[in-house]
Design a protein around this motif. Structure first.
Motif, short mmCIF file in Angstrom:
data_model
loop_
_atom_site.label_atom_id
_atom_site.label_comp_id
_atom_site.label_asym_id
_atom_site.label_seq_id
_atom_site.Cartn_x
_atom_site.Cartn_y
_atom_site.Cartn_z
N ASP A 1 0.86 -1.20 0.00
CA ASP A 1 0.00 0.00 0.00
C ASP A 1 0.89 1.24 0.00
O ASP A 1 1.54 1.55 1.01
CB ASP A 1 -0.91 0.00 1.22
CG ASP A 1 -1.94 1.12 1.18
OD1 ASP A 1 -1.82 2.01 0.32
OD2 ASP A 1 -2.87 1.10 2.01
N MET A 2 0.91 1.95 -1.14
CA MET A 2 1.69 3.18 -1.28
C MET A 2 0.77 4.37 -1.51
O MET A 2 1.16 5.37 -2.12
CB MET A 2 2.66 3.04 -2.46
CG MET A 2 3.70 1.97 -2.30
SD MET A 2 4.82 2.24 -0.90
CE MET A 2 5.50 3.83 -1.30
N SER A 3 -0.44 4.30 -1.04
CA SER A 3 -1.41 5.37 -1.30
C SER A 3 -1.06 6.63 -0.52
O SER A 3 -0.38 6.59 0.51
CB SER A 3 -2.82 4.90 -0.92
OG SER A 3 -2.88 4.57 0.45
N GLU B 1 -1.04 -7.54 -5.13
CA GLU B 1 -1.98 -6.43 -4.93
C GLU B 1 -1.18 -5.16 -4.62
O GLU B 1 -0.38 -5.14 -3.68
CB GLU B 1 -2.95 -6.75 -3.79
CG GLU B 1 -4.04 -5.71 -3.64
CD GLU B 1 -5.11 -6.16 -2.64
OE1 GLU B 1 -5.94 -5.32 -2.23
OE2 GLU B 1 -5.11 -7.35 -2.28
N LEU B 2 -1.42 -4.11 -5.41
CA LEU B 2 -0.67 -2.87 -5.29
C LEU B 2 -1.63 -1.69 -5.25
O LEU B 2 -2.49 -1.54 -6.12
CB LEU B 2 0.29 -2.72 -6.48
CG LEU B 2 1.12 -1.43 -6.55
CD1 LEU B 2 2.00 -1.29 -5.32
CD2 LEU B 2 1.96 -1.42 -7.82
N ASP B 3 -1.48 -0.86 -4.23
CA ASP B 3 -2.32 0.33 -4.06
C ASP B 3 -1.46 1.57 -4.27
O ASP B 3 -0.59 1.88 -3.44
CB ASP B 3 -2.96 0.34 -2.67
CG ASP B 3 -4.03 1.42 -2.54
OD1 ASP B 3 -4.06 2.35 -3.37
OD2 ASP B 3 -4.85 1.33 -1.60
N LEU B 4 -1.69 2.28 -5.39
CA LEU B 4 -0.97 3.51 -5.71
C LEU B 4 -1.91 4.70 -5.78
O LEU B 4 -1.64 5.68 -6.46
CB LEU B 4 -0.24 3.35 -7.06
CG LEU B 4 0.86 2.28 -7.12
CD1 LEU B 4 1.40 2.15 -8.53
CD2 LEU B 4 1.99 2.60 -6.15
N SER B 5 -3.01 4.62 -5.08
CA SER B 5 -4.01 5.68 -5.15
C SER B 5 -3.53 6.96 -4.47
O SER B 5 -2.64 6.94 -3.61
CB SER B 5 -5.31 5.21 -4.50
OG SER B 5 -5.10 4.91 -3.13
N SER B 6 -4.14 8.08 -4.90
CA SER B 6 -3.87 9.40 -4.29
C SER B 6 -2.40 9.76 -4.35
O SER B 6 -1.76 10.12 -3.36
CB SER B 6 -4.38 9.44 -2.85
OG SER B 6 -5.76 9.21 -2.79
N ASN B 7 -1.82 9.66 -5.56
CA ASN B 7 -0.46 10.11 -5.80
C ASN B 7 -0.47 11.11 -6.96
O ASN B 7 -1.51 11.73 -7.22
CB ASN B 7 0.46 8.92 -6.10
CG ASN B 7 0.86 8.18 -4.83
OD1 ASN B 7 1.72 8.64 -4.09
ND2 ASN B 7 0.23 7.04 -4.57
#
Length: 643
Positions: A263-265, A286-292
């Motif tokens: 999770d890198m959000s 599973e990779l979270d790159l939201s809100s970048n």
């Protein structure tokens, strides 16, 4: 009697002393039982017993007020939650029977903790060698005296340590003194959140960490670079930090052989596309790159084996073609970006769930499900849809998709044009003709041809070109007359009547009509083309002049009349005078009966005149001729002005 009373008084005093002694004994016994195991204070069925404050149990003990300042939030056989812990409480806290090996306590939570480094190490070491498995410190203020310490990591039952909202007041210390103690812990889960942590060292040896949560800190791209000792890590949470380079994040994970979720959000991540070299952990699913701050170049730096990818709330305007195929990708979230259309699935052949809500899509492509045949759920609502012809194919696609559009119809609403704003797409309808350009052109062409055909037919049937030509000639004659002699525009009547007849009926006109009208009293003056047309002028101009200078116009009707083109001219101009001057100047003489089928279609005015106006019929009997001439003379009798 007095002796008996004295004996009773002594007996009462002895009983009071015995009662006081017994109460003191009971109080002392309860006080000693404070530090017995919590499990011994509860029934065997494991029922919970909660107390609010330990000092409240010892209102008669001054020692309890001095030694115990914490507040008990929760106290059960397996869970203990304490609050308001200070340095002064550490010595008593770590000697509690619950901190011994073999205790039934499994969860310990300390809230509002304020102590120095040495006290923290003592508490942590005591918990480490107890039966506690999950240890949480919330709102932890670390006061001072941070220094390198030794820590015995052997013989622990602990599985997870959680530190949240840590505040360090010591300004002068070595960062590794704190991070090394935490990084080398042989536990499964470690959480350090909301603590403004700026760095974390790599474990000294292969770590058993399966779960790391460093969310809401100040960590940067330097975290765990070239770290080979996190090969067991499966879940890594780094949201709300200060990471900037996506390639360095990928490099950080490349040595985490078991990593499944990252999770890198809510960071500051950017991607420079082809300029970056990305190497992700092959196990990352599973990779979270939201809100970048990622753009479409992010698709050139993604793990090839990812199953679920979250790119929500970035700056992605399109999904470029020709990117590396993500054959394992099942779910893609592109909500709250800048997409102008639904992406294709050329690089995502196994995609099943796609979210494109809150983008800039006006009219989604109708061929989406053709290129994305494996998609079973599409979330495309909450876009500024433009309700026009381009949207009809997408709406038709919805009916054929079999419920693949999630949120239909509530989330699919017209934004443009303004008069349709707020209308659900299911209530928006346009006809096939309005949207099919080819069909519209063909229809317009057919209607034009039909209109032209109708107009042409009416023109031919009603002889419109002839009337237009006559109107043009009449206009030109008037214009020339005005130009040549404008002072003579006021017409002066010179004739009682203008005679219009066919040349084939000229014998009757010359032998019967003219002699009978011009002879005798009254002196009727007739205008005849043979004697009154002015040489040099056009026939049409002569006709117009004669009609205008005559009080009446006599038309000798017969089958020959309707076959004459010039007779038609004369009737037209005379009829024009009838309407322009509102005069009753037409006299019709029916010389011979005219069958209706003989009259041409362009003589509709003649048909109308014969149907509406009274005409004189030439009698075959001689005895009626006198009455005929009398009626005719009466119709044209007028005193002409003197020239």
């Amino acid at each position: 009697m007095t002796e008996k009373r004295r004996s009773l008084r002594k007996l009462f005093v002895y009983e009071c002393q015995f009662a006081l002694t017994l109460w003191s004994s009971i109080s002392f016994s309860v006080e000693n039982e404070l530090f017995t195991s919590f499990s011994n204070n509860f029934p065997e069925d494991g029922s919970d017993k909660e107390i609010m404050s330990l000092p409240l149990l010892y209102t008669n003990s001054q020692q309890s007020k001095d030694n115990f300042n914490w507040v008990v939030i929760k106290n059960t056989s397996e869970s203990l939650s304490l609050s308001e812990i200070t340095n002064d409480d550490v010595k008593t806290l770590i000697t509690l029977p619950n901190f011994r090996k073999g205790s039934s306590l499994r969860n310990l939570t300390l809230t509002n903790v304020s102590m120095d480094w040495d006290a923290f190490i003592k508490v942590l070491q005591a918990v480490w060698h107890s039966s506690i498995e999950y240890f949480t410190i919330n709102k932890f203020t670390l006061l001072s005296h941070i220094r390198r310490s030794t820590f015995n990591y052997s013989g622990t039952s602990m599985k997870a340590l959680t530190l949240t909202k840590v505040l360090i007041k010591d300004l002068y210390f070595t960062q590794d003194d704190i991070y090394r103690i935490l990084a080398d812990m042989n536990i499964r889960a470690l959480t350090i959140a909301e603590s403004e942590v700026i760095h974390m060292v790599c474990p000294s040896s292969v770590s058993p960490f399966r779960y790391l949560n460093f969310s809401n800190n100040d960590l940067t791209d330097q975290l765990f670079q070239n770290c080979n000792n996190l090969s067991e890590l499966e879940t890594f949470l780094l949201q709300r930090n200060k990471f900037e380079s996506l390639s360095k994040v990928s490099s950080m994970t490349s040595r985490m052989k078991s990593l499944r979720y990252l999770d890198m959000s809510s960071n500051l991540l950017r991607s420079n596309g082809a300029e970056e070299h990305c190497q992700w952990a092959e196990s990352l699913a599973e990779l979270d790159l939201s809100s970048n701050q990622l753009t479409e170049s992010v698709f050139e730096c993604l793990p090839v084996n990812v199953n679920k990818l979250n790119l929500e709330n970035n700056q992605i305007a399109s999904v470029p073609g020709g990117v590396a195929e993500l054959k394992s990708l099942k779910e893609l979230n592109l909500a709250s970006n800048r997409l102008a259309d639904l992406p294709g699935c050329g690089g995502f052949t196994g995609l099943e769930i796609l979210n494109t809500e809150k983008n800039l899509i006006l009219a989604p492509s109708a061929d989406f499900f053709e290129s994305c045949q494996s998609v079973r759920e599409l979330r495309a609502g909450r876009n500024p849809f433009k309700c026009s012809c381009e949207l009809r194919d997408f709406m038709r696609l919805e009916r054929q998709s079999g419920g693949k559009l999630a949120g239909w119809p509530e989330a699919y609403v017209c934004e443009y044009p303004e008069d349709l704003r707020g209308t659900q797409l299911k209530d928006f309808h346009l006809t096939e003709l309005a949207c099919n350009t080819a069909l519209l052109l063909v229809t317009a062409l057919l209607l034009t041809l039909v209109l032209v055909a109708v107009v042409a037919f009416l023109c031919i049937y009603l002889d419109v070109p002839w009337y237009v030509r006559m109107l043009w000639q009449w206009t030109q004659t008037k214009r020339r007359a005005w130009r040549d002699s404008p002072e003579e525009q006021e017409s002066v009547l010179q004739f009682h009547a203008f005679i219009s007849y066919s040349e084939r009926d000229s014998l009757w006109v010359k032998n019967e009509l003219i002699p009978n009208l011009e002879k005798g009293e009254g002196c009727i003056q007739l205008c005849q083309h043979e004697r009154n047309f002015i040489p040099g002028k056009s026939i049409v101009e002569n006709i117009i002049n004669c009609i205008e200078k005559s009080y009446k116009s006599i038309f000798v009707l017969s089958p020959n009349f309707v076959q004459s083109e010039w007779c038609h001219y004369e009737l037209y101009f005379a009829h024009h005078k009838l309407f322009s001057e509102s005069s009753n100047s037409l006299i019709l003489i029916l010389l011979e009966p005219i069958p209706p089928y003989v009259i041409p279609a362009r003589y509709h005015k003649l048909k109308a005149l014969m149907a509406k106006r009274t005409y004189l019929e030439w009698p075959k009997e001689r005895s009626k001729h006198a009455l005929f001439w009398t009626n005719l003379r009466a119709a044209i009798s007028i005193n002409l002005p003197v020239a």
